[in-house]
Design an enzyme around this catalytic site. Structure first.
Site, PDB file in Angstrom:
ATOM      1  N   ALA A   7      -5.123  -8.490  21.837  1.00 55.90           N
ATOM      2  CA  ALA A   7      -4.459  -9.749  21.524  1.00 55.90           C
ATOM      3  C   ALA A   7      -3.436  -9.587  20.412  1.00 55.90           C
ATOM      4  O   ALA A   7      -3.600  -8.772  19.505  1.00 55.90           O
ATOM      5  CB  ALA A   7      -5.501 -10.788  21.120  1.00 55.90           C
ATOM      6  N   CYS A   8      -2.405 -10.402  20.505  1.00 58.78           N
ATOM      7  CA  CYS A   8      -1.401 -10.503  19.439  1.00 58.78           C
ATOM      8  C   CYS A   8      -1.211 -11.995  19.151  1.00 58.78           C
ATOM      9  O   CYS A   8      -1.848 -12.841  19.785  1.00 58.78           O
ATOM     10  CB  CYS A   8      -0.087  -9.835  19.839  1.00 58.78           C
ATOM     11  SG  CYS A   8       0.823 -10.656  21.161  1.00 58.78           S
ATOM     12  N   GLY A   9      -0.340 -12.315  18.247  1.00 60.48           N
ATOM     13  CA  GLY A   9      -0.148 -13.695  17.834  1.00 60.48           C
ATOM     14  C   GLY A   9       0.142 -14.660  18.970  1.00 60.48           C
ATOM     15  O   GLY A   9      -0.479 -15.711  19.080  1.00 60.48           O
ATOM     16  N   VAL A  40      -4.237 -14.338  20.149  1.00 56.09           N
ATOM     17  CA  VAL A  40      -5.407 -14.328  19.276  1.00 56.09           C
ATOM     18  C   VAL A  40      -6.161 -15.652  19.396  1.00 56.09           C
ATOM     19  O   VAL A  40      -7.387 -15.672  19.432  1.00 56.09           O
ATOM     20  CB  VAL A  40      -5.009 -14.044  17.806  1.00 56.09           C
ATOM     21  CG1 VAL A  40      -6.173 -14.282  16.865  1.00 56.09           C
ATOM     22  CG2 VAL A  40      -4.494 -12.627  17.669  1.00 56.09           C
TER      23      VAL A  40
END
Length: 94
Positions: A7-9, A40
């Site tokens: 996951a990323c922002g 995220v």
């Protein structure tokens, strides 16, 4: 089979690149896996469905300690070496 969530922002660009790198690292270690990517925000509610969640270090504290998954934080989410080192440290390649 190891179920991995990266996951990323926003769950778009960086997480897609991390997904590809993660799959390459797991392949090189001979670990059968399934990798998905998301934001995220979504990962926090989905983590219990995965064995491993990989995020940037600054997002690790966003996850509950009892979410059911091992949370791995990376200083450089594009570093295959750092990712490989952290996966090996978990003993997942044994």
């Amino acid at each position: 089979m190891l179920k991995v969530l990266v996951a990323c922002g926003c769950g778009m660009g960086s997480s897609q690149l991390l997904k590809m790198n993660c799959s390459k690292v797991l392949d090189s270690l001979g670990i059968e896996h399934e990798v998905e990517h998301t934001s995220v925000g979504e990962a926090k509610s989905m983590a219990h469905n995965y064995d491993l969640v990989i995020v940037a270090e600054n997002f690790v504290s966003s996850f509950d300690a009892d979410c059911g998954a091992t949370i791995v934080g990376l200083k450089n989410i594009m570093s295959k070496k750092e990712l490989k080192d952290k996966i090996e440290a978990l003993g997942l390649n044994s």
